[in-house]
Design a protein around this motif. Structure first.
Motif, PDB file in Angstrom:
ATOM      1  N   VAL A 152      31.561  12.659  29.592  1.00  0.00           N
ATOM      2  CA  VAL A 152      32.798  13.224  30.113  1.00  0.00           C
ATOM      3  C   VAL A 152      34.106  12.403  29.609  1.00  0.00           C
ATOM      4  CG1 VAL A 152      33.778  14.213  32.189  1.00  0.00           C
ATOM      5  CG2 VAL A 152      31.228  14.073  31.675  1.00  0.00           C
ATOM      6  N   LEU A 153      34.133  11.225  29.989  1.00  0.00           N
ATOM      7  CA  LEU A 153      35.245  10.597  29.960  1.00  0.00           C
ATOM      8  C   LEU A 153      35.466  10.294  28.146  1.00  0.00           C
ATOM      9  CD1 LEU A 153      34.954   7.686  32.384  1.00  0.00           C
ATOM     10  CD2 LEU A 153      36.297   9.448  32.533  1.00  0.00           C
TER      11      LEU A 153
ATOM     12  N   VAL B 278      37.197  13.492  27.405  1.00  0.00           N
ATOM     13  CA  VAL B 278      38.636  13.968  27.956  1.00  0.00           C
ATOM     14  C   VAL B 278      39.621  12.785  27.384  1.00  0.00           C
ATOM     15  CG1 VAL B 278      39.961  14.020  29.836  1.00  0.00           C
ATOM     16  CG2 VAL B 278      37.568  14.716  30.078  1.00  0.00           C
ATOM     17  N   LEU B 279      39.310  11.622  27.103  1.00  0.00           N
ATOM     18  CA  LEU B 279      39.884  10.452  26.671  1.00  0.00           C
ATOM     19  C   LEU B 279      39.903   9.829  25.348  1.00  0.00           C
ATOM     20  CD1 LEU B 279      39.925   8.379  30.281  1.00  0.00           C
ATOM     21  CD2 LEU B 279      41.749  10.036  29.718  1.00  0.00           C
TER      22      LEU B 279
END
Ligand SMILES: Nc1ncnc2c1ncn2[C@@H]1O[C@H](COP(=O)(O)OP(=O)(O)OP(=O)(O)O)[C@@H](O)[C@H]1O
Ligand SMILES: [Mg+2]
Lengths: 267, 261
Positions: free
Chosen positions: B114-115, B118-119
């Protein structure tokens, strides 16, 4: 005395706790006045609501009804001119601060400059005979010494009113006698008004200029008694006076009557 | 004399078991030929050749340790700051506590994809992975430590009008510090694990990346030497923590010793 204005007035104060198991009536109705410079003892049986009364007086607990006024203003939060010595003295000292910092912290909160703070702290610790333990931590001291630190903290705060909640209940007899004399001395030296709570009848008569006797719960003022003992008191002489015996017998009788009255009322 | 003997004895206790294990390892691998369990000497060689090489040190080891340090520092700062606010605000605590427990229960590893989405794949993502797992023990312990202040000290502070920043510095934080330090201890070990994990996905450098790389290349001794390095980092981190904890909580340990008699 009657024409002076009281410094502290407690008027028809009552407190009922709302606990999980239902309401607990700790204080039914208490009224009394304290005049500037007085040393008033409040004596009452264990559990009669003495701590509750002091918490209301010191603005830590809102009363259910009635008022406390200090210097003509209603007390709704802890007043700047009042210092409290708590019943649980061991817990009332910050264990992560040295004796000196414990005494100094309230002064810092009040904005007393550093140099003045150091002087005041040292004088207060000297007053209670503890100038040799400045850098010690409270938990390294005996119970009696811890209580003296708590008293020094209150003295250093230079309050108008000094409130003490059974401060000597848990110390041995000799230490207790010394601390009683310390309170009398501090009261005289500083001209502070003292409200001293105890469940010990002898202590209340020995220390007080006046004794307010509380009944057992539901608590009211049973009697407000002037103590006409000489101003200079000492543990042996004063306690041997016939008048001392009379007064303590009288207070004892009042407390017994209060208990009987309650039993009759409850039956 | 006795002090010397005591020091020697404690050193013996500290080093005895590791030395024994090392000896056991040497004996067990002496006659085997399996490549999966090289001898300690071989791993030692690989260790010196790999991790003391300035290039690898500068490209993999130091950046990893840097991310670890920044990550746990962020966790500690965020955890203490948010924990103090939540712990001293009853309605906020009632509101947030179930949610905090929920987030804490999520294994941080599953957040990695997930990170990443997003990042992106940079340092920010890797720091976020470390913080997302290691912030919780600090946060929740701070909440608990701040909430469970001694009522007598609360009254004392109120009646002496010790408020605001002064109360924070001299009352609230010290009172919570035993719990906070316990949280930081957990934060450090979780942070180290997540530092490695954050480098096992979509990375081209770092300690975790190197260990996976060696494993894929069948450079087994090098792989083991990376694991040894991680263990050593853990030991050093624990030792530093121990020293700091003794300083910060000296009053706590002292008062407990006194009350135990
Ligand atoms: N927070 C509270 N919630 C409910 N009941 C309380 C609370 N605090 C005190 N009480 C009750 O109020 C009564 C008076 O308590 P308080 O502590 O004021 O008495 P006390 O005279 O100071 O007692 P002691 O002599 O033991 O110090 C007791 O019956 C006690 O159980
Ligand atoms: Mg009490």
């Amino acid at each position: 005395m009657a024409d002076r204005t009281p410094l502290l007035s407690v008027t028809e104060l009552s407190k009922t706790y709302l606990s999980a198991t239902g309401p607990v009536e700790a204080i039914r109705s208490i009224s009394f006045d304290v005049y500037p410079g007085e040393l008033v003892c409040i004596v009452g049986p264990s559990g009669c609501g003495k701590t509750t009364l002091l918490k209301c007086v010191s603005g830590l607990l809102p009363p259910t009804s009635g008022t406390v006024t200090l210097d003509g203003a209603e007390v709704t939060r802890p007043p700047a001119t009042m210092a409290v010595v708590f019943q649980e003295y061991g817990q009332s000292l910050y264990p992560w601060l040295t004796v000196r910092d414990n005494v100094a912290l309230p002064l810092r909160a009040r904005g007393v400059p550093r140099a003045e703070r150091a002087a005041v702290v040292e004088r207060a610790l000297e007053e209670v005979g503890l100038s040799h333990v400045l850098r010690t931590y409270p938990w390294q001291l005996s119970g009696g010494m811890q209580q003296r630190v708590a008293i020094a903290r209150a003295v250093a705060y230079q309050p108008e009113v000094l409130v003490m909640d059974e401060p000597f209940a848990a110390v041995d007899a000799q230490t207790r006698a010394d601390l009683e004399d310390l309170v009398r001395r501090v009261w005289k030296d500083l001209g502070v008004t003292v409200l001293f709570v105890t469940h010990d009848i002898d202590e209340s008569v020995y220390l007080g200029e006046r004794v307010v006797v509380l009944s057992a719960s539901p608590t009211v003022v049973q009697e407000d008694l002037a103590v006409d003992l000489p101003a200079e008191r000492d543990q042996l002489g004063t306690r041997a006076l016939p008048r001392f015996t009379e007064l303590r017998t009288h207070v004892y009788g009042q407390i017994q009557r209060a208990k009987r009255g309650e039993q009759v009322g409850a039956a | 004399m006795t002090a010397v003997r005591r020091t020697l004895a404690s050193a013996g206790f500290t080093l005895g078991l590791p030395l024994l294990l090392l000896l056991g390892w040497a004996v067990a691998t002496r006659s085997t030929t399996t490549i999966y369990f090289p001898t300690p000497a071989r791993v030692g060689e690989a260790f010196v050749a790999t991790w003391l090489d300035p290039e690898i040190l500068g490209r993999d080891v130091l950046p990893s340790l840097g991310r670890f340090a920044i990550g746990v520092a962020l966790s500690i700062v965020i955890g203490i700051a948010a924990g103090t606010v939540i712990g001293s605000t009853p309605w906020l605590r009632a509101l947030l506590e179930p949610m905090l427990e929920f987030f804490r229960a999520i294994p941080p590893v599953v957040l990695v994809p997930v990170l990443m989405l997003v990042l992106g794949l940079g340092d920010t993502m890797r720091l976020a992975v470390i913080v997302s797992g290691s912030v919780w023990p600090v946060l929740l312990n701070t909440v608990e430590g701040v909430r469970a202040r001694d009522p007598v000290l609360v009254d004392t502070s109120r009646s002496y009008r010790v408020r605001g920043a002064l109360a924070l510095r001299y009352f609230v934080l010290p009172a919570a510090s035993p719990q906070i330090m316990a949280g930081i201890r957990l934060c450090l070990s979780i942070g180290l694990i997540l530092m490695v994990i954050s480098e096992m996905f979509a990375a081209s450098s770092g300690l975790g990346y190197q260990i996976v790389f060696f494993q894929r290349q069948y450079m087994i001794a090098e792989m083991w030497s990376g694991i040894v390095l991680l263990g050593l980092v853990g030991v050093v981190v624990a030792a530093v923590f121990h020293v700091v904890e003794r300083r910060v909580l000296h009053w706590y340990h002292g008062s407990r010793e006194v009350s135990r008699g």
